[in-house]
Design a protein around this motif. Structure first.
Motif, PDB file in Angstrom:
ATOM      1  N   PHE A 130       0.876  -1.348   0.028  1.00 47.50           N
ATOM      2  CA  PHE A 130      -0.076   0.180   0.038  1.00 47.50           C
ATOM      3  C   PHE A 130       0.827   1.080   0.029  1.00 47.50           C
ATOM      4  N   ALA A 131       0.661   2.284  -0.950  1.00 46.03           N
ATOM      5  CA  ALA A 131       1.406   3.535  -1.048  1.00 46.03           C
ATOM      6  C   ALA A 131       0.499   4.742  -0.784  1.00 46.03           C
ATOM      7  N   THR A 132       0.852   5.697  -0.080  1.00 48.27           N
ATOM      8  CA  THR A 132       0.228   6.972   0.037  1.00 48.27           C
ATOM      9  C   THR A 132       1.089   8.123  -0.134  1.00 48.27           C
ATOM     10  N   ALA A 133       0.437   9.310  -0.519  1.00 55.81           N
ATOM     11  CA  ALA A 133       1.176  10.552  -0.538  1.00 55.81           C
ATOM     12  C   ALA A 133       0.375  11.447   0.263  1.00 55.81           C
ATOM     13  N   TYR A 134       0.995  12.100   1.161  1.00 54.29           N
ATOM     14  CA  TYR A 134       0.091  13.119   1.810  1.00 54.29           C
ATOM     15  C   TYR A 134       0.957  14.595   2.313  1.00 54.29           C
ATOM     16  N   ALA A 135       0.069  15.614   1.556  1.00 57.56           N
ATOM     17  CA  ALA A 135       0.294  16.881   1.537  1.00 57.56           C
ATOM     18  C   ALA A 135       0.498  17.530   2.907  1.00 57.56           C
ATOM     19  N   LEU A 136       1.557  17.712   3.590  1.00 55.62           N
ATOM     20  CA  LEU A 136       1.779  18.415   4.871  1.00 55.62           C
ATOM     21  C   LEU A 136       1.603  19.878   4.794  1.00 55.62           C
ATOM     22  N   SER A 137       1.940  20.416   3.687  1.00 52.14           N
ATOM     23  CA  SER A 137       1.835  21.995   3.332  1.00 52.14           C
ATOM     24  C   SER A 137       1.675  21.994   2.042  1.00 52.14           C
ATOM     25  N   SER A 138       1.624  23.352   1.626  1.00 54.45           N
ATOM     26  CA  SER A 138       1.736  23.524   0.141  1.00 54.45           C
ATOM     27  C   SER A 138       3.201  23.251  -0.605  1.00 54.45           C
ATOM     28  N   THR A 139       4.238  23.119   0.465  1.00 50.62           N
ATOM     29  CA  THR A 139       5.511  22.791  -0.056  1.00 50.62           C
ATOM     30  C   THR A 139       6.111  21.469   0.281  1.00 50.62           C
ATOM     31  N   LEU A 140       5.607  20.675   1.334  1.00 55.61           N
ATOM     32  CA  LEU A 140       5.978  19.583   2.008  1.00 55.61           C
ATOM     33  C   LEU A 140       4.944  18.310   1.675  1.00 55.61           C
ATOM     34  N   THR A 141       5.580  17.333   0.963  1.00 56.62           N
ATOM     35  CA  THR A 141       4.761  16.105   0.778  1.00 56.62           C
ATOM     36  C   THR A 141       5.466  14.945   1.385  1.00 56.62           C
ATOM     37  N   LEU A 142       4.806  14.033   2.061  1.00 58.85           N
ATOM     38  CA  LEU A 142       5.188  13.002   2.899  1.00 58.85           C
ATOM     39  C   LEU A 142       4.739  11.411   2.054  1.00 58.85           C
ATOM     40  N   ASP A 143       5.669  10.864   1.549  1.00 54.87           N
ATOM     41  CA  ASP A 143       5.420   9.662   0.856  1.00 54.87           C
ATOM     42  C   ASP A 143       5.830   8.192   1.673  1.00 54.87           C
ATOM     43  N   SER A 144       4.772   7.437   1.588  1.00 54.53           N
ATOM     44  CA  SER A 144       4.986   6.095   2.311  1.00 54.53           C
ATOM     45  C   SER A 144       4.520   5.077   1.644  1.00 54.53           C
ATOM     46  N   THR A 145       5.191   3.884   1.639  1.00 49.16           N
ATOM     47  CA  THR A 145       4.793   2.560   1.250  1.00 49.16           C
ATOM     48  C   THR A 145       5.331   1.649   1.977  1.00 49.16           C
ATOM     49  N   LEU A 146       4.305   0.735   2.454  1.00 49.39           N
ATOM     50  CA  LEU A 146       4.592  -0.720   2.942  1.00 49.39           C
ATOM     51  C   LEU A 146       4.434  -1.749   2.135  1.00 49.39           C
TER      52      LEU A 146
END
Length: 280
Positions: free
Chosen positions: A175-191
């Protein structure tokens, strides 16, 4: 010039993938404003991690990133990236998707090159030749992320340690996700978890009789099955519209026969990277 149908393609997959990335990049417009338009990203940096999965020896390695993406209305999306490979996402299946893949397995040298020189821990094991990989991915896009299953198989029969391994193959599901923490920061995760056939397990964690006679490792023939569970976390900072910094960590836990290999110094390992990226 090599072609996909020619034998040279399979012998030089890195050159083909890098060339395809650059060729696709030159064919794209100079700038892309969103994910539905063509884009090109180039960059590089530094990575630190184990010499190979399961190794207790860590080293620093250079990092290079090239990626070109070409979305089309009728034919889906074409991607060329280094080191990931070539990808064709077929159209008209949303929220489900299906992609054809061509990847690359760089094999493993008995003397592994690092920024500090060469590590001789595996000296006597011999070299596992590189090979092109062919496969596919099926996925389901959800509001929270993307479920995926992908499988890849070597294009050539492989030999290692005086034994004929045949074709190596593995399957990843996660499962993979991408989450916008702000207008300039993005957190990606994959398990995801990885299953390997017997040949792939032997290439990564096995020790043949010939290798045992030349090294300090005992002979070991693992069977096929679950290989590891992996978690990737990445953070991207869009410093300027075309310039970004990305960093992240990758941690894995070996399972099944991979844990008991004489080549396994640590059953749990981790690595980190930091890259500067330019998009146009």
């Amino acid at each position: 010039m090599t072609t996909i149908g020619g034998s040279n393609f399979l012998k030089h997959p890195v050159a083909l993938m890098t060339g395809a990335t650059l060729a696709l990049a030159m064919a794209l417009p100079a700038h892309a404003d969103n994910a539905n338009e063509p884009s090109v990203t180039v960059g590089g940096g530094l990575g630190v991690g184990p010499l190979y999965e399961g190794s207790s020896h860590y080293a620093a390695f250079p990092s290079l990133k090239l990626k070109a993406v070409l979305p089309t209305q009728e034919w889906g999306t074409f991607s060329a990236a280094f080191p990931e490979g070539l990808r064709w996402d077929l159209p008209g299946l949303s929220p489900f998707g299906f992609a054809l893949l061509i990847g690359y397995d760089q094999g493993r040298k008995e003397r592994i090159h690092t920024l500090d020189g060469r590590d001789d821990y595996l000296r006597g094991m011999g070299n596992l030749d590189s090979t092109a990989l062919v496969g596919a991915e099926a996925y389901w896009t959800l509001p929270a992320g993307r479920l995926f299953v992908r499988g890849l198989r070597s294009s050539d029969n492989r030999n290692y340690g005086g034994e004929r391994l045949g074709k190596t193959a593995y399957l990843e599901a996660g499962f993979a996700t991408a989450y916008a923490l702000s207008s300039t920061l993005t957190l990606d995760s994959t398990l995801y978890g990885t299953w390997s056939n017997e040949n792939d397990m032997m290439a990564r964690f096995g020790v043949t009789a010939q290798q045992a006679a030349r090294t300090q490792f005992e002979e070991y023939h693992p069977g096929g099955g679950m290989r590891d569970v992996t978690l990737k976390l990445g953070l991207t900072w869009q410093w300027q519209p075309q310039i970004a910094l990305e960093g992240g960590v990758k941690t894995y836990a070996l399972v099944s026969d991979a844990r008991n290999s004489p080549l396994t110094g640590e059953k749990v390992g981790a690595g980190a990277y930091l890259n500067a990226l330019y998009s146009f």
